[in-house]
Design a protein around this motif. Structure first.
Motif, PDB file in Angstrom:
ATOM      1  N   ASN A  64       0.861  -0.945  -0.178  1.00 43.54           N
ATOM      2  CA  ASN A  64       0.065   0.184   0.029  1.00 43.54           C
ATOM      3  C   ASN A  64       0.842   1.253  -0.029  1.00 43.54           C
ATOM      4  OD1 ASN A  64       0.826   0.559   2.751  1.00 43.54           O
ATOM      5  ND2 ASN A  64      -0.885  -1.189   3.205  1.00 43.54           N
ATOM      6  N   LYS A  65       0.374   2.439  -0.314  1.00 40.70           N
ATOM      7  CA  LYS A  65       0.989   3.787  -0.421  1.00 40.70           C
ATOM      8  C   LYS A  65       1.602   4.132   0.920  1.00 40.70           C
ATOM      9  CE  LYS A  65      -2.990   6.626  -0.546  1.00 40.70           C
ATOM     10  NZ  LYS A  65      -3.732   7.573  -1.211  1.00 40.70           N
ATOM     11  N   GLU A  66       1.101   3.668   1.868  1.00 41.23           N
ATOM     12  CA  GLU A  66       1.518   4.177   3.080  1.00 41.23           C
ATOM     13  C   GLU A  66       3.178   3.363   3.456  1.00 41.23           C
ATOM     14  OE1 GLU A  66      -1.413   3.251   3.206  1.00 41.23           O
ATOM     15  OE2 GLU A  66      -2.482   5.180   3.180  1.00 41.23           O
ATOM     16  N   ASP A  67       3.457   2.395   2.556  1.00 39.18           N
ATOM     17  CA  ASP A  67       4.843   1.982   2.875  1.00 39.18           C
ATOM     18  C   ASP A  67       5.871   2.558   2.128  1.00 39.18           C
ATOM     19  OD1 ASP A  67       3.627  -0.168   4.322  1.00 39.18           O
ATOM     20  OD2 ASP A  67       3.307  -1.501   2.376  1.00 39.18           O
ATOM     21  N   VAL A  68       5.626   3.477   1.361  1.00 42.53           N
ATOM     22  CA  VAL A  68       6.685   4.455   0.879  1.00 42.53           C
ATOM     23  C   VAL A  68       6.406   5.897   1.115  1.00 42.53           C
ATOM     24  CG1 VAL A  68       5.431   4.268  -1.512  1.00 42.53           C
ATOM     25  CG2 VAL A  68       8.065   4.641  -1.383  1.00 42.53           C
ATOM     26  N   LYS A  69       7.645   6.675   1.191  1.00 41.80           N
ATOM     27  CA  LYS A  69       7.596   8.030   1.340  1.00 41.80           C
ATOM     28  C   LYS A  69       8.453   8.661   0.396  1.00 41.80           C
ATOM     29  CE  LYS A  69       8.149  11.338   4.868  1.00 41.80           C
ATOM     30  NZ  LYS A  69       8.448  11.622   6.575  1.00 41.80           N
ATOM     31  N   ILE A  70       8.028   9.667  -0.130  1.00 42.08           N
ATOM     32  CA  ILE A  70       8.757  10.584  -1.299  1.00 42.08           C
ATOM     33  C   ILE A  70       9.005  11.706  -0.775  1.00 42.08           C
ATOM     34  CG2 ILE A  70       9.005  11.289  -3.666  1.00 42.08           C
ATOM     35  CD1 ILE A  70       6.965   9.023  -4.428  1.00 42.08           C
ATOM     36  N   GLU A  71      10.212  12.223  -1.021  1.00 43.17           N
ATOM     37  CA  GLU A  71      10.544  13.769  -0.268  1.00 43.17           C
ATOM     38  C   GLU A  71      11.475  14.429  -1.594  1.00 43.17           C
ATOM     39  OE1 GLU A  71      12.222  13.375   3.491  1.00 43.17           O
ATOM     40  OE2 GLU A  71      10.348  13.151   4.467  1.00 43.17           O
ATOM     41  N   VAL A  72      11.032  15.623  -1.700  1.00 46.23           N
ATOM     42  CA  VAL A  72      12.141  16.598  -2.299  1.00 46.23           C
ATOM     43  C   VAL A  72      12.517  17.829  -1.530  1.00 46.23           C
ATOM     44  CG1 VAL A  72      12.470  18.150  -4.570  1.00 46.23           C
ATOM     45  CG2 VAL A  72      10.895  15.835  -4.548  1.00 46.23           C
ATOM     46  N   ASP A  73      13.726  18.005  -1.482  1.00 48.41           N
ATOM     47  CA  ASP A  73      14.565  18.914  -0.853  1.00 48.41           C
ATOM     48  C   ASP A  73      15.502  19.801  -1.676  1.00 48.41           C
ATOM     49  OD1 ASP A  73      15.077  20.893   1.328  1.00 48.41           O
ATOM     50  OD2 ASP A  73      16.257  19.234   2.345  1.00 48.41           O
ATOM     51  N   GLY A  74      14.900  20.839  -2.361  1.00 47.46           N
ATOM     52  CA  GLY A  74      15.813  21.533  -3.144  1.00 47.46           C
ATOM     53  C   GLY A  74      15.838  20.688  -4.477  1.00 47.46           C
ATOM     54  N   ASN A  75      16.871  20.275  -4.901  1.00 49.84           N
ATOM     55  CA  ASN A  75      17.242  19.149  -5.786  1.00 49.84           C
ATOM     56  C   ASN A  75      17.438  17.857  -5.343  1.00 49.84           C
ATOM     57  OD1 ASN A  75      16.764  21.417  -7.720  1.00 49.84           O
ATOM     58  ND2 ASN A  75      18.689  21.280  -8.709  1.00 49.84           N
ATOM     59  N   LEU A  76      17.031  17.456  -4.212  1.00 48.05           N
ATOM     60  CA  LEU A  76      17.383  16.198  -3.646  1.00 48.05           C
ATOM     61  C   LEU A  76      16.095  15.487  -3.596  1.00 48.05           C
ATOM     62  CD1 LEU A  76      19.749  14.164  -2.721  1.00 48.05           C
ATOM     63  CD2 LEU A  76      19.016  15.066  -0.351  1.00 48.05           C
ATOM     64  N   LEU A  77      16.185  14.303  -4.283  1.00 47.63           N
ATOM     65  CA  LEU A  77      14.925  13.401  -4.020  1.00 47.63           C
ATOM     66  C   LEU A  77      15.351  12.304  -3.198  1.00 47.63           C
ATOM     67  CD1 LEU A  77      12.074  12.213  -5.351  1.00 47.63           C
ATOM     68  CD2 LEU A  77      13.213  11.005  -7.147  1.00 47.63           C
ATOM     69  N   SER A  78      14.418  11.948  -2.342  1.00 43.93           N
ATOM     70  CA  SER A  78      14.529  10.920  -1.214  1.00 43.93           C
ATOM     71  C   SER A  78      13.273   9.858  -1.284  1.00 43.93           C
ATOM     72  CB  SER A  78      14.612  11.351   0.081  1.00 43.93           C
ATOM     73  OG  SER A  78      15.919  11.865   0.231  1.00 43.93           O
ATOM     74  N   ILE A  79      13.642   8.783  -1.769  1.00 41.69           N
ATOM     75  CA  ILE A  79      12.799   7.688  -1.445  1.00 41.69           C
ATOM     76  C   ILE A  79      12.936   6.704  -0.465  1.00 41.69           C
ATOM     77  CG2 ILE A  79      11.559   5.791  -2.686  1.00 41.69           C
ATOM     78  CD1 ILE A  79      12.518   7.307  -5.396  1.00 41.69           C
ATOM     79  N   LYS A  80      11.957   6.602   0.732  1.00 37.90           N
ATOM     80  CA  LYS A  80      11.991   5.654   1.858  1.00 37.90           C
ATOM     81  C   LYS A  80      10.874   4.856   2.018  1.00 37.90           C
ATOM     82  CE  LYS A  80      14.134   9.510   4.036  1.00 37.90           C
ATOM     83  NZ  LYS A  80      13.924  10.578   5.430  1.00 37.90           N
ATOM     84  N   GLY A  81      10.925   3.640   2.606  1.00 40.47           N
ATOM     85  CA  GLY A  81       9.978   2.651   2.793  1.00 40.47           C
ATOM     86  C   GLY A  81      10.321   1.563   3.355  1.00 40.47           C
ATOM     87  N   ASN A  82       9.336   0.716   3.309  1.00 43.58           N
ATOM     88  CA  ASN A  82       9.509  -0.783   3.880  1.00 43.58           C
ATOM     89  C   ASN A  82       8.509  -1.588   3.379  1.00 43.58           C
ATOM     90  OD1 ASN A  82      10.002  -2.829   5.936  1.00 43.58           O
ATOM     91  ND2 ASN A  82       8.312  -2.320   7.122  1.00 43.58           N
ATOM     92  N   ILE A  83       9.128  -2.712   2.593  1.00 40.01           N
ATOM     93  CA  ILE A  83       8.513  -3.855   1.995  1.00 40.01           C
ATOM     94  C   ILE A  83       8.441  -4.942   2.942  1.00 40.01           C
ATOM     95  CG2 ILE A  83       8.853  -5.716   0.121  1.00 40.01           C
ATOM     96  CD1 ILE A  83      10.453  -3.446  -1.373  1.00 40.01           C
ATOM     97  N   LYS A  84       7.157  -5.316   3.368  1.00 43.93           N
ATOM     98  CA  LYS A  84       6.928  -6.397   4.223  1.00 43.93           C
ATOM     99  C   LYS A  84       6.808  -7.779   3.304  1.00 43.93           C
ATOM    100  CE  LYS A  84       4.239  -2.847   6.883  1.00 43.93           C
ATOM    101  NZ  LYS A  84       3.170  -2.377   6.712  1.00 43.93           N
ATOM    102  N   ARG A  85       7.069  -8.889   4.276  1.00 45.49           N
ATOM    103  CA  ARG A  85       7.050 -10.229   3.761  1.00 45.49           C
ATOM    104  C   ARG A  85       5.457 -10.613   3.730  1.00 45.49           C
ATOM    105  NH1 ARG A  85      10.284 -15.241   3.659  1.00 45.49           N
ATOM    106  NH2 ARG A  85      12.112 -13.783   4.288  1.00 45.49           N
ATOM    107  N   ALA A  86       5.184 -11.138   2.840  1.00 42.85           N
ATOM    108  CA  ALA A  86       3.544 -11.645   2.435  1.00 42.85           C
ATOM    109  C   ALA A  86       3.235 -12.596   3.697  1.00 42.85           C
ATOM    110  CB  ALA A  86       3.306 -12.118   1.168  1.00 42.85           C
ATOM    111  N   ASN A  87       4.125 -13.621   3.600  1.00 39.14           N
ATOM    112  CA  ASN A  87       3.864 -14.593   4.821  1.00 39.14           C
ATOM    113  C   ASN A  87       5.231 -15.045   5.579  1.00 39.14           C
ATOM    114  OD1 ASN A  87       4.786 -15.606   2.567  1.00 39.14           O
ATOM    115  ND2 ASN A  87       3.230 -17.421   2.357  1.00 39.14           N
ATOM    116  N   GLU A  88       4.886 -15.223   6.581  1.00 40.80           N
ATOM    117  CA  GLU A  88       6.339 -15.867   7.222  1.00 40.80           C
ATOM    118  C   GLU A  88       6.599 -16.955   6.990  1.00 40.80           C
ATOM    119  OE1 GLU A  88       8.692 -14.101   9.436  1.00 40.80           O
ATOM    120  OE2 GLU A  88       7.468 -12.468   8.633  1.00 40.80           O
ATOM    121  N   ILE A  89       7.891 -17.422   6.809  1.00 44.59           N
ATOM    122  CA  ILE A  89       8.407 -18.781   6.570  1.00 44.59           C
ATOM    123  C   ILE A  89       9.481 -19.025   7.464  1.00 44.59           C
ATOM    124  CG2 ILE A  89       9.575 -20.269   4.801  1.00 44.59           C
ATOM    125  CD1 ILE A  89       8.501 -18.228   2.607  1.00 44.59           C
ATOM    126  N   LYS A  90       9.802 -20.113   7.964  1.00 38.83           N
ATOM    127  CA  LYS A  90      10.518 -20.663   9.192  1.00 38.83           C
ATOM    128  C   LYS A  90      11.601 -20.865   8.387  1.00 38.83           C
ATOM    129  CE  LYS A  90       7.060 -22.704  12.104  1.00 38.83           C
ATOM    130  NZ  LYS A  90       6.465 -24.033  12.672  1.00 38.83           N
TER     131      LYS A  90
END
Length: 144
Positions: free
Chosen positions: A60-86
């Motif tokens: 979902n879109k809450e898992d990524v954040k985009i910011e621009v500060d001057g000429n610097l583009l930053s992309i941050k976020g988190n990718i979750k594992r769909a199901n846990e595997i032992k």
């Protein structure tokens, strides 16, 4: 003196087994996953800068954040594992899960208020309009 048959294939098989042992401990995969640097393509179109970023697995879109500060583009976020595997059931782990961050310098002045971003088929595309350049104007010279 007895002759022992030479079996070069056996030596190759032993070498393959050693490589498998080395890579089975996920040393290289863990190293690359800890870097967490998404791949990016950036290009300029007529009046905009376009950035395409590979981010497979976003839910979902809450898992990524985009910011621009001057000429610097930053992309941050988190990718979750769909199901846990032992771990004991896991044979190979190459896909990335966890936090990521990437910052790049944009090639021209941009208008951060007009940024548009879309996510489709695992690719985040960010379209950033360029700031209109100051039009040159003719200066009249007072000649005495």
């Amino acid at each position: 003196m007895s002759l022992i048959p030479y079996e070069p294939i056996r030596h190759l098989e032993n070498m393959r087994k050693e490589f498998d042992k080395f890579f089975a401990n996920n040393f290289l995969n863990d190293f690359y996953n800890r870097l967490a640097i998404p791949r990016i393509d950036m290009y300029e179109a007529d009046n905009k800068v376009v950035v395409q970023c590979d981010l497979p697995g976003l839910e979902n879109k809450e898992d990524v954040k985009i910011e621009v500060d001057g000429n610097l583009l930053s992309i941050k976020g988190n990718i979750k594992r769909a199901n846990e595997i032992k771990e004991e059931h896991l044979h190979r782990k190459e896909r990335f899960y966890g936090s990521f961050q990437r910052s790049i310098t944009l090639p021209s002045d941009v208008d951060p208020d007009m940024i548009k971003a879309t996510y489709k088929n695992g690719v985040l595309e960010i379209s950033i309009p360029k700031k209109p350049s100051e039009k040159s104007r003719k200066i009249d010279i007072e000649f005495h």
